[in-house]
Design a protein around this motif. Sequence first.
Motif, PDB file in Angstrom:
ATOM      1  N   ASP A  42      -3.269  16.089   1.320  1.00  0.00           N
ATOM      2  CA  ASP A  42      -3.794  14.720   1.345  1.00  0.00           C
ATOM      3  C   ASP A  42      -2.848  13.743   2.031  1.00  0.00           C
ATOM      4  N   LEU A  43      -1.543  14.003   1.908  1.00  0.00           N
ATOM      5  CA  LEU A  43      -0.554  13.054   2.435  1.00  0.00           C
ATOM      6  C   LEU A  43       0.698  13.806   2.855  1.00  0.00           C
ATOM      7  N   THR A  72      -5.608  13.395   6.908  1.00  0.00           N
ATOM      8  CA  THR A  72      -4.339  13.381   6.177  1.00  0.00           C
ATOM      9  C   THR A  72      -3.517  12.156   6.571  1.00  0.00           C
ATOM     10  N   TYR A  81       1.469  14.362  -9.024  1.00  0.00           N
ATOM     11  CA  TYR A  81       1.133  14.833  -7.685  1.00  0.00           C
ATOM     12  C   TYR A  81       1.534  16.304  -7.513  1.00  0.00           C
ATOM     13  N   THR A 139     -10.866   5.797   0.660  1.00  0.00           N
ATOM     14  CA  THR A 139     -11.178   6.583   1.855  1.00  0.00           C
ATOM     15  C   THR A 139     -11.491   5.706   3.051  1.00  0.00           C
ATOM     16  N   ASP A 172      -8.389   4.578   4.735  1.00  0.00           N
ATOM     17  CA  ASP A 172      -7.709   5.641   5.454  1.00  0.00           C
ATOM     18  C   ASP A 172      -8.428   5.967   6.751  1.00  0.00           C
ATOM     19  N   TYR A 174      -1.317   4.251  -1.165  1.00  0.00           N
ATOM     20  CA  TYR A 174      -2.095   4.998  -0.168  1.00  0.00           C
ATOM     21  C   TYR A 174      -3.379   5.530  -0.793  1.00  0.00           C
ATOM     22  N   PHE A 175      -3.267   6.147  -1.955  1.00  0.00           N
ATOM     23  CA  PHE A 175      -4.444   6.747  -2.570  1.00  0.00           C
ATOM     24  C   PHE A 175      -5.362   5.712  -3.206  1.00  0.00           C
ATOM     25  N   GLU A 176      -4.793   4.584  -3.663  1.00  0.00           N
ATOM     26  CA  GLU A 176      -5.625   3.529  -4.256  1.00  0.00           C
ATOM     27  C   GLU A 176      -6.390   2.746  -3.196  1.00  0.00           C
ATOM     28  N   ASP A 200       1.164   5.738  -4.334  1.00  0.00           N
ATOM     29  CA  ASP A 200       0.018   5.283  -5.142  1.00  0.00           C
ATOM     30  C   ASP A 200      -0.865   4.348  -4.326  1.00  0.00           C
ATOM     31  N   LYS A 226      -3.642  15.156  -6.261  1.00  0.00           N
ATOM     32  CA  LYS A 226      -3.464  14.928  -4.834  1.00  0.00           C
ATOM     33  C   LYS A 226      -2.271  15.751  -4.336  1.00  0.00           C
ATOM     34  N   VAL A 251       0.731  16.428  -1.829  1.00  0.00           N
ATOM     35  CA  VAL A 251       1.655  15.754  -0.929  1.00  0.00           C
ATOM     36  C   VAL A 251       2.613  16.774  -0.328  1.00  0.00           C
TER      37      VAL A 251
END
Length: 480
Positions: free
Chosen positions: A48-49, A75, A27, A122, A125, A117-119, A115, A3, A5
């Motif tokens: 991604d972030l 994003t 990351y 989609t 988000d 955020y990604f866990e 973590d 991912k 960042v």
Amino acid sequence: MKKHVLILEDDEMLLEFLKENLSIHGYETTTFLSPAKGMSFLQDHDVDLVLTDVKMDDMTGDEVLSHVLNNHAETGVIMMTGFGNINHAVRALQKGAFDYITKPFKAKEIIFRIDRYFESGTSFDNRHKIEAFARNKKQSGSGNNAADNNGDDVVQRAEKRFIGENPQVKKLMNILPQIASTTAPVMIQGESGTGKEVFANLIHVHSNRSDAPYIKINCANLPRELVESTLFGHVEGAFTGAISDKKGAFEEADGGTLLLDEITEVDIHIQAKLLRVLQENEFNRVGSQKPVTCDVRIIATSNRNIAQAIADDQFRRDLYYRLNVFPISIPPLRNRKEDIPLLADHFVSRYTDKYGLDSKELSDDLLEFLMNKKWSGNVRELENKIHRGVILSGDSEVITLDHIEKNMFSKVDLEVSEEVLTDLPLISIEDMELQLIKKALEHTQGNQKEAAKILGITDRTIRNKIKKASSDNSEENASA
């Protein structure tokens, strides 16, 4: 695939610290001391972030957030801010940031936020972006009425967040995506005002049922004779007044989520039918023998001691175990006092926005008062006081203790306590309970729910005490 960042921070040492730690945890990072250069990079690269500071020279964190929301909806954004800017950070969340962290922070804290955020997945988000879009649309006043109404609904859902830095609250938020991703029943326990309904709402909003019905039933407020009909519906002629077929809460919630608030207040006989729904996914309308199938996720809450309710034969043990797949306990506010300043700032922002007022802050003496108060009413009580303070502070930029603890309001609370608790003779505990209930009912003109609030018990307890006293009196009269 790693991912990516993008880190924007004008403190070079902190920037290197973040780059090193994110890289260690797998990351891919790109860093800029200049947020403007970071936004230029974002134009031509997939990110991604974005992890951004709030206060920077050539571009503020707010401007970064706005740019990302408007031009890179896929994003996410996490804000970094000093403790004194918590009020600002809360506003950033309302505008569409995924999360924020206060400085100074440890490496594991920022990794936890990233973590999470990604866990969260989609769907989480995308929904977060949709909420932000709807909010921005509402504020700009654009669009047709239908779209605006839909945006209002989304904004209301987005406003319900579980705010806190307390370790137990962090654990709850960390496990939320896993709970939300299933269809298993959830049992949420906690005192009145702790936020049980807010957490239940989050489970639904973050689930794959978020676009399906979310039906809320307050079991404590249901008249006993209408509980079964409210939950399961009825057919025409099932009872006096049933002039047509009517769907119940389970049918209305089919495909979605049903919140049974204060489930321990449901009559023990109705609990058997709830158990059947959980076991077989079907029920009968009142007056019908034809089973109705349903696909409903159940979330139940209670502010009672469940073990005691089971021991008193007021709640079925088998129903409890069926509901208790995910047992959640919401801590009382007195056990998470570090969250009081954050919650207070959040409520200040909520109500200044609601009434179109300029930003306000809390005075030092008010903050000290809030930190030392016992908060028997928990977060709900805190919210009510801040709501009062925002209104009574008028044009002042600072909310003081006097704005919240006006003599006229404090006197009412004191009079209620004195009226209920004074002038009682030395009698048995059981008789004293009845005297307290009697005084409370006199004060509320017979309103059992209001009397229960004064005494800190449920209205069901009042009914049971009165019923038992009447039964005892009847037996005494019969023996006499």
